[in-house]
Design a protein around this motif. Structure first.
Motif, PDB file in Angstrom:
ATOM      1  N   ALA A  52     -89.111  14.382 -11.535  1.00 18.77           N
ATOM      2  CA  ALA A  52     -88.177  13.672 -12.413  1.00 18.77           C
ATOM      3  C   ALA A  52     -88.803  12.400 -13.002  1.00 18.77           C
ATOM      4  CB  ALA A  52     -86.927  13.304 -11.616  1.00 18.77           C
ATOM      5  N   SER A  53     -88.315  12.033 -14.177  1.00 19.48           N
ATOM      6  CA  SER A  53     -88.759  10.791 -14.820  1.00 19.48           C
ATOM      7  C   SER A  53     -87.737  10.376 -15.869  1.00 19.48           C
ATOM      8  CB  SER A  53     -90.108  11.012 -15.506  1.00 19.48           C
ATOM      9  OG  SER A  53     -90.418   9.940 -16.364  1.00 19.48           O
ATOM     10  N   THR A  54     -87.467   9.086 -15.958  1.00 18.12           N
ATOM     11  CA  THR A  54     -86.715   8.566 -17.113  1.00 18.12           C
ATOM     12  C   THR A  54     -87.698   7.864 -18.038  1.00 18.12           C
ATOM     13  OG1 THR A  54     -84.782   8.195 -15.723  1.00 18.12           O
ATOM     14  CG2 THR A  54     -84.827   7.047 -17.837  1.00 18.12           C
ATOM     15  N   ARG A  55     -88.341   6.799 -17.528  1.00 20.66           N
ATOM     16  CA  ARG A  55     -89.170   5.930 -18.339  1.00 20.66           C
ATOM     17  C   ARG A  55     -90.432   6.596 -18.855  1.00 20.66           C
ATOM     18  NH1 ARG A  55     -86.025   3.090 -15.471  1.00 20.66           N
ATOM     19  NH2 ARG A  55     -86.389   4.796 -14.056  1.00 20.66           N
ATOM     20  N   THR A  56     -91.233   7.147 -17.939  1.00 19.91           N
ATOM     21  CA  THR A  56     -92.583   7.564 -18.324  1.00 19.91           C
ATOM     22  C   THR A  56     -92.540   8.687 -19.356  1.00 19.91           C
ATOM     23  OG1 THR A  56     -93.226   6.988 -16.082  1.00 19.91           O
ATOM     24  CG2 THR A  56     -94.825   8.217 -17.383  1.00 19.91           C
ATOM     25  N   ARG A  81     -96.924  15.088 -14.751  1.00 22.23           N
ATOM     26  CA  ARG A  81     -96.488  14.457 -13.495  1.00 22.23           C
ATOM     27  C   ARG A  81     -96.256  15.569 -12.486  1.00 22.23           C
ATOM     28  NH1 ARG A  81     -91.804   9.973 -12.825  1.00 22.23           N
ATOM     29  NH2 ARG A  81     -93.541   8.718 -13.581  1.00 22.23           N
ATOM     30  N   PRO A  86     -91.291  -1.343 -11.445  1.00 21.71           N
ATOM     31  CA  PRO A  86     -91.669  -0.231 -12.334  1.00 21.71           C
ATOM     32  C   PRO A  86     -90.483   0.645 -12.727  1.00 21.71           C
ATOM     33  CG  PRO A  86     -92.242   0.288 -10.070  1.00 21.71           C
ATOM     34  CD  PRO A  86     -91.728  -1.120 -10.063  1.00 21.71           C
ATOM     35  N   GLY A  87     -89.344   0.522 -11.989  1.00 18.75           N
ATOM     36  CA  GLY A  87     -88.208   1.410 -12.192  1.00 18.75           C
ATOM     37  C   GLY A  87     -88.515   2.780 -11.604  1.00 18.75           C
ATOM     38  N   PRO A  88     -87.498   3.565 -11.324  1.00 19.41           N
ATOM     39  CA  PRO A  88     -86.091   3.211 -11.366  1.00 19.41           C
ATOM     40  C   PRO A  88     -85.747   2.257 -10.211  1.00 19.41           C
ATOM     41  CG  PRO A  88     -86.362   5.439 -10.479  1.00 19.41           C
ATOM     42  CD  PRO A  88     -87.717   4.973 -10.894  1.00 19.41           C
ATOM     43  N   HIS A 119    -100.921   6.323 -10.897  1.00 17.10           N
ATOM     44  CA  HIS A 119    -100.014   6.264 -12.053  1.00 17.10           C
ATOM     45  C   HIS A 119    -100.678   5.276 -13.022  1.00 17.10           C
ATOM     46  CE1 HIS A 119     -96.580   6.402 -14.533  1.00 17.10           C
ATOM     47  NE2 HIS A 119     -95.621   6.141 -13.673  1.00 17.10           N
ATOM     48  N   GLN A 151     -98.812   3.220 -15.794  1.00 15.56           N
ATOM     49  CA  GLN A 151     -97.933   2.174 -15.249  1.00 15.56           C
ATOM     50  C   GLN A 151     -98.773   0.920 -14.963  1.00 15.56           C
ATOM     51  OE1 GLN A 151     -94.405   2.263 -14.571  1.00 15.56           O
ATOM     52  NE2 GLN A 151     -94.758   0.077 -14.352  1.00 15.56           N
TER      53      GLN A 151
HETATM   54  N1   CP Z   1     -92.035   3.817 -13.562  1.00 15.34           N
HETATM   55  C1   CP Z   1     -91.812   5.149 -13.590  1.00 15.34           C
HETATM   56  O1   CP Z   1     -92.723   5.952 -13.369  1.00 15.34           O
HETATM   57  O2   CP Z   1     -90.510   5.515 -13.876  1.00 15.34           O
HETATM   58  P1   CP Z   1     -89.987   7.003 -14.043  1.00 15.34           P
HETATM   59  O3   CP Z   1     -90.057   7.659 -12.691  1.00 15.34           O
HETATM   60  O4   CP Z   1     -88.567   6.878 -14.571  1.00 15.34           O
HETATM   61  O5   CP Z   1     -90.888   7.707 -15.020  1.00 15.34           O
END
Ligand code: CP
Length: 308
Positions: free
Chosen positions: A54-58, A107, A263-265, A135, A138
């Protein structure tokens, strides 16, 4: 500079490559102030995002970065693909290779998968996070954000707090910041501290030691429950009390003018609370914005090419 096909980790980058990516992210970020935030650099090229985790940002950051460079952007949907029928990573990549995509952003929960893919495709492969390993984008966006904030890198002091053991972000960001001349310290419960802490990282036992070390940036990490088969601490409440950014600690951070990064989340009530998100020296949203500029710079730098 010799063109490079893949970005798999920080360790294999030269100083010149690191500075090339960081320096070129500046004009890409300037583009965001314009009404048309787009340049034709990758017109006719295809960028594919292949996220087994899962990922939102990347993922969305790479997709925005690629479209701002005028590339065609495709997301490979694992859930509805033949991966669910048992197709191997290598067979999936052979299929993508036949489609002649130019960049694959990957990823995976297993370390080393991006490298395996890179050996099996002419496309440039960018590691968007593999297991505990790395990563790199990041780390590059974190370094860019610190440089943008202070104007320089050398001698600035960053403390990384939280689940360092399971964090590919901590490994990549810590390595890059130290290579750029910064001082790095870690604060984590013993159960979440890796065994192989580099010699030039200062180990802190508690927040009193952290204040005494005088950091300029507190970099908070999420506790990665998904990578822990057994609980690594008694309870979330206990963790927040001992290691989290509570209101009391935030007041001290504010008094001392420290910056906060993540770095989130984020997990509110665990490594931080709501007030950290609105703290005036939180760089968390700046990290997200800078992620797009840095990823544009990475896509601009890499050259699809020959198999290794
Ligand atoms: N910082 C980061 O990798 O966030 P995600 O898991 O949302 O991609």
């Amino acid at each position: 500079m010799t063109p490079r096909k893949d970005l798999l980790d920080i360790a294999s980058l030269t100083d010149a490559e690191i500075h090339f990516v960081l320096d070129n992210a500046v004009p890409f970020k300037d583009l965001f102030k314009r009404s048309v935030k787009k340049v034709p650099t990758l017109r006719g090229q295809t960028v594919l995002t292949l996220f087994y985790e899962a990922s939102t940002r990347t993922r969305s950051s790479f997709e925005v970065a690629a479209s701002r460079l005028s590339a065609d952007v495709t997301h490979f949907d694992i859930e509805t693909s033949s991966v669910t029928k048992g197709e191997s990573v290598v067979d999936t990549v052979e299929t993508l290779e036949a489609m002649k995509v130019d960049y694959i952003v990957v990823r995976h929960k297993q370390a080393g998968i991006p490298e395996l893919i890179a050996r099996n495709t002419h496309a440039s492969v960018i590691n968007a996070g593999d297991g505990f390993h790395a990563h790199p984008t990041q780390a590059l966006l974190d370094a860019f954000t610190i440089k943008e904030t202070f104007g320089t890198m050398e001698e600035h002091r960053v403390v990384i707090v939280g689940d360092i053991k399971h964090s590919r972000v901590a490994r990549s960001t810590s390595l890059l910041l130290r290579r750029l001349g910064m001082k790095v310290a870690y604060l984590a419960p013993g159960s979440l501290m890796p065994r192989d802490v580099p010699k030039d990282v200062t180990l802190l036992k508690n927040w009193d030691e952290l204040w005494a070390w005088k950091p300029e940036v507190t970099y908070l990490l999420r506790v990665q429950m998904e990578r822990q088969r057994e609980p690594f601490f008694p309870s979330v409440g206990e963790y927040h009390k001992i290691y989290g950014m509570t209101d009391e600690r935030l007041a001290r951070v504010r008094d001392q003018g420290l910056y906060v990064m993540h770095p989130g989340p984020v997990n509110r009530g665990v490594e931080l609370n709501d007030n950290v998100m609105t703290y005036e020296r939180s760089l968390i949203n700046q990290q997200v914005e800078n992620g797009i500029a840095v990823r544009m710079s990475v896509l601009y730098w890499l050259r699809p090419g020959s198999l290794k």
